[in-house]
Motif scaffolding. Sequence first.
Motif, PDB file in Angstrom:
ATOM      1  N   VAL A 182       0.834  -1.207   0.000  1.00 14.77           N
ATOM      2  CA  VAL A 182       0.000   0.000   0.000  1.00 14.77           C
ATOM      3  C   VAL A 182       0.866   1.253   0.000  1.00 14.77           C
ATOM      4  CG1 VAL A 182      -1.666   1.336   1.358  1.00 14.77           C
ATOM      5  CG2 VAL A 182      -2.034  -1.113   1.001  1.00 14.77           C
ATOM      6  N   GLU A 183       1.895   1.269   0.838  1.00 16.52           N
ATOM      7  CA  GLU A 183       2.803   2.422   0.831  1.00 16.52           C
ATOM      8  C   GLU A 183       3.392   2.642  -0.561  1.00 16.52           C
ATOM      9  OE1 GLU A 183       4.774   2.964   5.251  1.00 16.52           O
ATOM     10  OE2 GLU A 183       5.874   1.785   3.780  1.00 16.52           O
ATOM     11  N   ARG A 184       3.841   1.583  -1.184  1.00 16.53           N
ATOM     12  CA  ARG A 184       4.456   1.708  -2.511  1.00 16.53           C
ATOM     13  C   ARG A 184       3.437   2.190  -3.549  1.00 16.53           C
ATOM     14  NH1 ARG A 184       9.482  -1.156  -2.872  1.00 16.53           N
ATOM     15  NH2 ARG A 184       9.919  -2.217  -0.915  1.00 16.53           N
ATOM     16  N   MET A 185       2.213   1.691  -3.454  1.00 16.62           N
ATOM     17  CA  MET A 185       1.184   2.102  -4.410  1.00 16.62           C
ATOM     18  C   MET A 185       0.801   3.576  -4.226  1.00 16.62           C
ATOM     19  SD  MET A 185      -1.350  -1.185  -4.329  1.00 16.62           S
ATOM     20  CE  MET A 185      -0.739  -2.814  -4.743  1.00 16.62           C
ATOM     21  N   LEU A 186       0.649   3.990  -2.986  1.00 18.01           N
ATOM     22  CA  LEU A 186       0.196   5.358  -2.725  1.00 18.01           C
ATOM     23  C   LEU A 186       1.300   6.387  -2.855  1.00 18.01           C
ATOM     24  CD1 LEU A 186      -2.214   4.856   0.309  1.00 18.01           C
ATOM     25  CD2 LEU A 186      -2.813   5.303  -2.069  1.00 18.01           C
ATOM     26  N   PHE A 187       2.508   5.985  -2.560  1.00 24.33           N
ATOM     27  CA  PHE A 187       3.591   6.956  -2.520  1.00 24.33           C
ATOM     28  C   PHE A 187       4.634   6.689  -3.598  1.00 24.33           C
ATOM     29  CE2 PHE A 187       1.524   6.744   1.586  1.00 24.33           C
ATOM     30  CZ  PHE A 187       1.109   8.064   1.698  1.00 24.33           C
ATOM     31  N   HIS A 188       4.238   5.915  -4.600  1.00 21.57           N
ATOM     32  CA  HIS A 188       4.969   5.738  -5.861  1.00 21.57           C
ATOM     33  C   HIS A 188       6.427   5.308  -5.705  1.00 21.57           C
ATOM     34  CE1 HIS A 188       1.354   7.473  -7.442  1.00 21.57           C
ATOM     35  NE2 HIS A 188       1.540   8.532  -6.712  1.00 21.57           N
TER      36      HIS A 188
END
Length: 190
Positions: A182-188
């Motif tokens: 989720v962190e990677r998806m939201l914060f690219h």
Amino acid sequence: MKSLIRKTVQDAIETKQKFFATHEDLIETCARQMAQTLEAGGKLLLFGNGGSAADCQHIAAEFVNRFQMERKPLPAIALTCDTSIITSIGNDYSFDEIFSKQVQALGDKKDIAIGISTSGNSANVIRAAAVAKDQGLILVGFSGAGGKLKEISDIAFCVDSPVTARIQEVHITLSHILCDLVERMLFHDQ
């Protein structure tokens, strides 16, 4: 003692390998749904008993504070923490209602409810899950091999083990993976 240690570690490794080998697509689907929910202004509501209650608090902390990267806080609430709410509901109604009344009060159809029950049959988790479904929340269930939670969840993560400790170990690893994705998806940071 050393053979017991080795057996426990081997059982833990095998349980995790078996679970993650068969759930990669569902984990990715769940992470994408969580990211979309949080991006749209929704939140995560988590509930469970005993060790699963502690896992709820642990997971909520990873989302609210940070996991692997510096980023803005993400809304997640462990419904296991407010002793005044829990004891008043338990006293005035029953222990079976301690999470469902909180889901009624705090849940919105744009949210995700995460119910955790190693048996999949904890009465208060099942009641809260049913309320979440009735209110239009997406229901993610973390359980053992089966139970009612598996049947009613939109996304069901069932760990095929008869050992509660092994189930909980998979649940927390799963939670860490979901938070990381989720962190990677939201914060690219892909």
